[in-house]
Enzyme design. Structure first.
Site, mmCIF file in Angstrom:
data_model
loop_
_atom_site.group_PDB
_atom_site.id
_atom_site.type_symbol
_atom_site.label_atom_id
_atom_site.label_comp_id
_atom_site.label_asym_id
_atom_site.label_seq_id
_atom_site.Cartn_x
_atom_site.Cartn_y
_atom_site.Cartn_z
ATOM 1 N N LYS A 1 26.391 -26.882 61.922
ATOM 2 C CA LYS A 1 25.183 -27.428 62.545
ATOM 3 C C LYS A 1 24.813 -26.609 63.770
ATOM 4 O O LYS A 1 25.691 -26.175 64.532
ATOM 5 C CB LYS A 1 25.409 -28.896 62.937
ATOM 6 C CG LYS A 1 25.542 -29.827 61.735
ATOM 7 C CD LYS A 1 24.232 -29.959 60.962
ATOM 8 C CE LYS A 1 24.311 -31.069 59.926
ATOM 9 N NZ LYS A 1 23.035 -31.210 59.184
ATOM 10 N N ASP B 1 22.831 -24.905 59.515
ATOM 11 C CA ASP B 1 21.747 -25.889 59.414
ATOM 12 C C ASP B 1 21.189 -26.165 60.806
ATOM 13 O O ASP B 1 21.867 -26.757 61.647
ATOM 14 C CB ASP B 1 22.274 -27.185 58.798
ATOM 15 C CG ASP B 1 21.164 -28.194 58.519
ATOM 16 O OD1 ASP B 1 19.997 -27.913 58.868
ATOM 17 O OD2 ASP B 1 21.461 -29.263 57.946
ATOM 18 N N GLU C 1 19.543 -23.243 56.804
ATOM 19 C CA GLU C 1 18.865 -24.455 56.361
ATOM 20 C C GLU C 1 17.916 -24.951 57.449
ATOM 21 O O GLU C 1 18.270 -25.024 58.629
ATOM 22 C CB GLU C 1 19.948 -25.509 56.062
ATOM 23 C CG GLU C 1 19.433 -26.765 55.426
ATOM 24 C CD GLU C 1 20.594 -27.688 55.022
ATOM 25 O OE1 GLU C 1 21.704 -27.198 54.746
ATOM 26 O OE2 GLU C 1 20.374 -28.904 55.005
ATOM 27 N N ASP D 1 15.249 -28.442 53.760
ATOM 28 C CA ASP D 1 15.867 -29.769 53.657
ATOM 29 C C ASP D 1 14.838 -30.834 54.052
ATOM 30 O O ASP D 1 14.167 -31.412 53.189
ATOM 31 C CB ASP D 1 17.136 -29.842 54.515
ATOM 32 C CG ASP D 1 17.812 -31.215 54.467
ATOM 33 O OD1 ASP D 1 17.342 -32.092 53.720
ATOM 34 O OD2 ASP D 1 18.812 -31.419 55.176
ATOM 35 N N LYS E 1 18.364 -34.404 48.393
ATOM 36 C CA LYS E 1 19.224 -35.540 48.728
ATOM 37 C C LYS E 1 18.687 -36.769 48.011
ATOM 38 O O LYS E 1 17.478 -37.043 48.057
ATOM 39 C CB LYS E 1 19.232 -35.797 50.244
ATOM 40 C CG LYS E 1 19.925 -34.699 51.028
ATOM 41 C CD LYS E 1 19.850 -34.934 52.518
ATOM 42 C CE LYS E 1 20.505 -33.788 53.268
ATOM 43 N NZ LYS E 1 20.168 -33.781 54.704
HETATM 44 MG MG MG Z 1 20.184 -30.398 56.498
#
Ligand code: MG
Length: 354
Positions: A161, A188, A214, A239, A263
């Site tokens: 992250k 991400d 991402e 995303d 997702k």
């Molecule tokens: Mg993500």
């Protein structure tokens, strides 16, 4: 087979440690479990779980949406999945997590009725799916120590992250690459950057063999993402920019991403996830199956989907590692780190204590 009952239950699950991303801090997860009963004695289980800052949904909105869906579901056949999604979309836009909770229960029922594990019902032949593991934002040295622990434990894919502080992100990737030299790394940024800062960071990341970046930009900036992608040697993944099949269509037409992170909680479950994956695959765009803070029920459903479609090149199905759902879930899949090994029992293969 007809649906005779729809029940929903809210469960609060606390995390072992807070999870930090550029959008906020998550220290507990509210999950809504849905149970759909039928006149043939089969029961299907689903789950809705979504942080409001990603999806705009809350556990209360999921419960309310399930109430709204009851007149559509009661008396319907679980196999009428397309018609049920059409009817759900007609009474409420978005609400992907609520629709997902219903959708998963319907797929659980269809696969149970066919006496097949879900991956086989969806057309797949393997029951093993490798997952990555995500490292939240923290002190760079601590992130690197976590990377070393995870790779020593057997993880081959790490998702890092970023997106809060450029200097910290730079130090983190440098230390993580040194601590985990052979790991496949994805970063991400969770919408944290501009076109200019994304290009700066991509130039830096290129020296550390970062395999994908991402969501560098705010979710609405598809043009910006296309510009970043055109100027990047690192593959770009969408995303938060992709919730629906329509979003996916727009992204592939704009040539804005190399990979789409699907997702179940964003798109409304397996039915729409299959549509998004088909749009991506037809445009030569790969997919990843990601997750919100989901229990082993939704994680298992996601793994079944990945097992059934080869266009999924990554699975980011790690949330179940962070919290304890053992009070709610009686049995699920085996985890042979880093592989989720799906149960061969019919349906999703997860038994709830509700
Ligand atoms: Mg993500």
């Amino acid at each position: 087979m007809r649906i005779t009952g729809v029940k929903a239950e809210l469960v609060a699950v606390s995390l072992a440690k807070p999870f930090v991303i550029s959008l906020g801090v998550i220290d507990s997860a509210d999950i809504v479990f849905v149970k759909i009963e039928t006149d043939e004695g089969l029961t299907g289980y689903g789950e809705g779980s979504a942080p409001a800052f990603v999806s705009g949904e809350t556990s209360e909105s999921i419960l309310a949406a399930v109430e709204l869906a009851k007149p559509i579901l009661l008396g319907a056949s679980p196999f009428a999945i397309a018609e049920i999604h059409r009817a759900l979309d007609a009474v409420m836009v978005r609400n992907g997590s609520a629709k997902c909770a219903i959708d998963l229960a319907l797929y659980d029922l269809m696969a149970k009725s066919a006496d097949l594990p879900l991956y086989a019902y969806l057309g797949g032949t393997v029951n093993r799916v490798e997952t990555d593991m995500t490292i939240g934002i923290g002190e760079p040295a601590a992130m690197a120590a976590t990377a070393a622990e995870l790779t020593a434990a057997g993880y081959r894919e790490l998702k890092i992250k970023a997106g809060s502080d450029e200097e910290q992100d730079r130090e983190a990737i440098r230390l993580i690459r040194a601590a985990a030299p052979s790991a496949h790394l994805k970063v991400d940024a969770n919408q944290g950057w501009t076109v200019a800062s994304a290009l700066r960071m991509l130039a830096y990341y290129a020296q550390f063999s970062v395999g994908a970046l991402e969501q560098p930009l705010p979710y609405w900036d598809i043009d910006g993402m296309a510009e970043v992608r055109a100027r990047s040697t690192i593959p770009i993944m969408a995303d938060e920019s992709c919730f629906t099949p329509q979003d996916a269509s727009r992204i592939v037409r704009a040539r804005a991403a190399d990979t789409i992170n699907i997702k179940l909680m964003k798109c409304g479950g397996i039915f729409r996830a299959l549509e998004i994956n088909a749009i991506a695959e037809a445009a030569n765009v790969t997919t990843m199956l990601g997750c919100m803070l989901e229990s082993r029920l939704a994680i298992a459903a996601g793994a079944h989907l990945v097992a059934a479609r080869r266009n999924f090149v990554f699975a980011d199905l790690d949330s179940f590692r962070d919290f304890d759902d053992s009070a709610q879930i009686k049995s699920a899949f085996d985890f042979e780190l880093p592989d989720i090994v799906l149960s061969q029992t019919p349906g999703i293969g997860v038994e709830l204590a509700f």
